[in-house]
Scaffold this active site. Structure first.
Site, PDB file in Angstrom:
ATOM      1  N   CYS A  93       0.407  -1.322   0.193  1.00  0.00           N
ATOM      2  CA  CYS A  93      -0.005   0.095   0.343  1.00  0.00           C
ATOM      3  C   CYS A  93       0.806   1.495  -0.364  1.00  0.00           C
ATOM      4  CB  CYS A  93      -0.752  -0.107   1.676  1.00  0.00           C
ATOM      5  SG  CYS A  93      -2.335  -1.257   0.823  1.00  0.00           S
ATOM      6  N   GLY A 129      -6.919 -10.414  -0.650  1.00  0.00           N
ATOM      7  CA  GLY A 129      -6.243 -11.213  -0.346  1.00  0.00           C
ATOM      8  C   GLY A 129      -5.264 -12.244  -1.424  1.00  0.00           C
ATOM      9  N   CYS A 225     -12.252   1.274   4.230  1.00  0.00           N
ATOM     10  CA  CYS A 225     -11.643   1.895   3.108  1.00  0.00           C
ATOM     11  C   CYS A 225     -12.276   0.964   2.090  1.00  0.00           C
ATOM     12  CB  CYS A 225     -10.537   2.021   2.740  1.00  0.00           C
ATOM     13  SG  CYS A 225      -9.430   1.192   2.287  1.00  0.00           S
TER      14      CYS A 225
END
Length: 406
Positions: A93, A129, A225
């Site tokens: 991220c 995932g 989010c």
């Protein structure tokens, strides 16, 4: 010399300017264009903002998490075939800010005078995932520690990570669930003024609390989010390059640091450490030392609120409030307009959306616009120093301090 003092010396010798930024409106999976089109649109917006032709870009760093090898080339070939070096980047991220870190480093070192950082993501609905199940997971150590500390194997892992970290704060400091709900409600009020945000509807604290429980007593659905698709880009250059080509010189990167995990992540027996608390604190301290400032000197912050719980933890990691003081910080309104800081004026990941590879560069776009005075109804009055925090588990954290030129 420390890492921070080395960075400070380099920054003083060769400042790095942010001459252009651009992003597209974020969208839900299935409601977006193909990734090459999204990426190209963000780059074209960035080049138009800078007033520079693509043929003058000397290197490009392209970030994405979910995509095949050399998707960065496929994206940029939509803009032009100039033969420039294109480096693909994946740091979970924090991918977008990692691309920016590398572009800034290339300019600051003198390797190039102008570099492009681009991030995009084409996501699918639902929880994150594993994509490759025939080999060890990068999250093996994180999963093992999470299983030990919080269990709840039936809950998606990202929710267990950050929900468990929020629960640790609740247990130590008595933080009520409503504090996290207040953070989510604040995000919606900010996003209402952002035409590029995915969710622009204002929700109240009560509505956040009334949303379906993802983990009873720990997290509601609105505290997480959404999966999002989108793209964002930034152009960084030297002062000499900006002067030669008539580019903007009003925003520069004052300091930047990246940190990864230490033994504390897995040995502290604390879910806050598992999700990067010390990693974020280390990167922030390096930035403050390199810039010769403290958190009290900052006016506006874009931080990684993938969950409302992580926004609260990050207040403390960045030094915006004392450890254990986040509940009071929120209750006093020190995280919004009229308080000590404005955190996530864009609406943050909670409302703006979180296309993983693009998030760090969307944060950059917001803060550059804030320092230029171009943020419209979101404008933070008197913004001179802006702080960015972008976190990727696995792990990497990038903290960047931007400065408005005098």
């Amino acid at each position: 010399m420390t890492i921070a003092s080395t960075q400070a010396a380099a920054a003083a010798a060769r400042p790095v300017l942010v001459a252009g930024v651009g992003m597209i409106p974020f969208a839900k999976p299935g409601a977006h264009r193909p990734y090459p089109e999204m990426a190209a649109a963000a780059v074209q917006a960035c080049l138009a903002d800078a007033g520079l032709g693509y043929e003058l870009i000397q290197q490009a760093y392209v970030g994405y998490v979910y995509g095949d090898s050399t998707a960065g080339q496929r994206a940029l070939y939509e803009v032009g075939l100039t033969g420039l070096p294109i480096i693909n980047v994946n740091n979970n991220c924090s991918t977008g800010s990692t691309a920016l870190y590398l572009a800034r480093q290339a300019v600051q070192s003198g390797a190039v005078d102008c570099a492009l950082a681009l991030g995009f993501e084409h996501m699918t609905p639902g929880a994150l995932g594993a994509q490759f199940t025939d080999r060890p997971s990068p999250f093996e150590w994180f999963d093992r520690e999470t299983d030990t500390l919080v269990g709840h194997a039936e809950i998606p892992l990202a929710l267990r990570y950050f929900g468990g970290a929020g629960l640790a704060h609740m247990q130590q400091w008595g933080t009520p669930l409503t504090t996290f709900a207040k953070i989510r409600a604040k995000a919606s009020r900010h996003a209402a003024n952002n035409p590029l945000a995915l969710f622009q509807k204002v929700v109240t604290t009560e509505e956040v609390m009334a949303a379906p429980m993802l983990w009873p007593g720990v997290m509601t659905r609105l505290m997480a989010c959404p999966p999002t698709c989108g793209a964002a880009a930034a152009l960084v250059c030297s002062e000499a390059f900006a002067h030669k080509h008539g580019l903007r010189r009003d925003v520069r990167i004052r300091a930047q640091a990246m940190a990864t995990d230490t033994p504390a992540t897995f040995e502290s027996r604390d879910m806050r450490e598992v999700v990067g608390f010390s990693m974020a604190r280390s990167a922030a301290q390096q930035v403050y030392e390199a810039a010769g400032v403290g958190p009290e000197d900052v006016q506006v912050v874009e931080l990684h609120d993938c969950f409302a719980q992580n926004e609260l933890l990050t207040y403390e990691a960045l030094g915006l409030c004392p450890v254990g003081g986040a509940e009071k910080f929120v209750d006093d309104g020190d995280n919004t307009y009229g308080g000590r800081y404005v955190t996530n004026p864009s609406g943050g990941l909670l409302s703006k959306g979180h296309p993983l590879g693009a998030t760090g560069l969307a944060q950059c776009t917001e803060l550059v616009q804030q320092l230029r005075g171009q943020a419209g109804a979101r404008q933070v009055d008197g913004a001179r120093l802006a702080l960015q925090h972008n976190l990727g588990l696995g792990g990497a954290c990038v903290v960047t301090l931007y400065e408005r030129a005098a």
